[in-house]
Design a protein around this motif. Sequence first.
Motif, PDB file in Angstrom:
ATOM      1  N   GLN A  64       0.808  -1.217   0.000  1.00 40.36           N
ATOM      2  CA  GLN A  64       0.000   0.000   0.000  1.00 40.36           C
ATOM      3  C   GLN A  64       0.845   1.272   0.000  1.00 40.36           C
ATOM      4  O   GLN A  64       0.321   2.349   0.187  1.00 40.36           O
ATOM      5  CB  GLN A  64      -0.933   0.003   1.210  1.00 40.36           C
ATOM      6  N   GLY A  65       2.097   1.143  -0.211  1.00 41.63           N
ATOM      7  CA  GLY A  65       3.008   2.281  -0.231  1.00 41.63           C
ATOM      8  C   GLY A  65       4.408   1.766   0.011  1.00 41.63           C
ATOM      9  O   GLY A  65       4.617   0.552   0.148  1.00 41.63           O
ATOM     10  N   PRO A  66       5.366   2.638   0.073  1.00 45.36           N
ATOM     11  CA  PRO A  66       6.748   2.172   0.233  1.00 45.36           C
ATOM     12  C   PRO A  66       7.004   1.462   1.571  1.00 45.36           C
ATOM     13  O   PRO A  66       7.904   0.634   1.660  1.00 45.36           O
ATOM     14  CB  PRO A  66       7.581   3.445   0.116  1.00 45.36           C
ATOM     15  N   ASN A  67       6.194   1.759   2.583  1.00 44.00           N
ATOM     16  CA  ASN A  67       6.449   1.193   3.911  1.00 44.00           C
ATOM     17  C   ASN A  67       5.257   0.472   4.527  1.00 44.00           C
ATOM     18  O   ASN A  67       5.331   0.067   5.678  1.00 44.00           O
ATOM     19  CB  ASN A  67       6.892   2.307   4.868  1.00 44.00           C
ATOM     20  N   GLU A  68       4.158   0.331   3.801  1.00 38.69           N
ATOM     21  CA  GLU A  68       2.964  -0.284   4.360  1.00 38.69           C
ATOM     22  C   GLU A  68       2.401  -1.361   3.436  1.00 38.69           C
ATOM     23  O   GLU A  68       2.492  -1.248   2.214  1.00 38.69           O
ATOM     24  CB  GLU A  68       1.879   0.771   4.609  1.00 38.69           C
ATOM     25  N   TYR A  69       1.795  -2.365   4.056  1.00 36.45           N
ATOM     26  CA  TYR A  69       1.156  -3.438   3.304  1.00 36.45           C
ATOM     27  C   TYR A  69       0.042  -4.051   4.138  1.00 36.45           C
ATOM     28  O   TYR A  69      -0.052  -3.818   5.348  1.00 36.45           O
ATOM     29  CB  TYR A  69       2.176  -4.521   2.919  1.00 36.45           C
ATOM     30  N   GLY A  88      -0.073  -3.304  12.856  1.00 41.69           N
ATOM     31  CA  GLY A  88       0.653  -4.436  13.446  1.00 41.69           C
ATOM     32  C   GLY A  88      -0.236  -5.494  14.060  1.00 41.69           C
ATOM     33  O   GLY A  88       0.165  -6.204  14.973  1.00 41.69           O
ATOM     34  N   LYS A  89      -1.478  -5.608  13.529  1.00 44.00           N
ATOM     35  CA  LYS A  89      -2.386  -6.619  14.082  1.00 44.00           C
ATOM     36  C   LYS A  89      -3.442  -6.997  13.048  1.00 44.00           C
ATOM     37  O   LYS A  89      -3.626  -6.322  12.052  1.00 44.00           O
ATOM     38  CB  LYS A  89      -3.055  -6.121  15.351  1.00 44.00           C
TER      39      LYS A  89
END
Length: 94
Positions: A64-69, A88-89
């Motif tokens: 979902q972006g460079p640092n999120e999924y 984180g959950k």
Amino acid sequence: MSKYILFLLLVAGCESRSQKLMREGDLLIEKIEQFRSAKDSLPSSLVEFGESSNDEGPLYYLKQGPNEYIVYFGTALGESTVYSSKKGKWDESD
């Protein structure tokens, strides 16, 4: 009475499927995080680090972006359980 028992068995079966997929999802998340540590970026798809195609399920990955999924799986028609790297959950979504 037998309809009630059948209902309970179906519910218990769904819960164990969800629990199983969450455990498998946790292993997938671990691999994604290992990839991130090694490459300093997230994979574009599961195929990028040797997993089977994301299209086949039952677990799905979406960057979902460079640092999120997110990693998710369907639980019922129009409903899913979703792991967000930002939170984180795991959460249920509809």
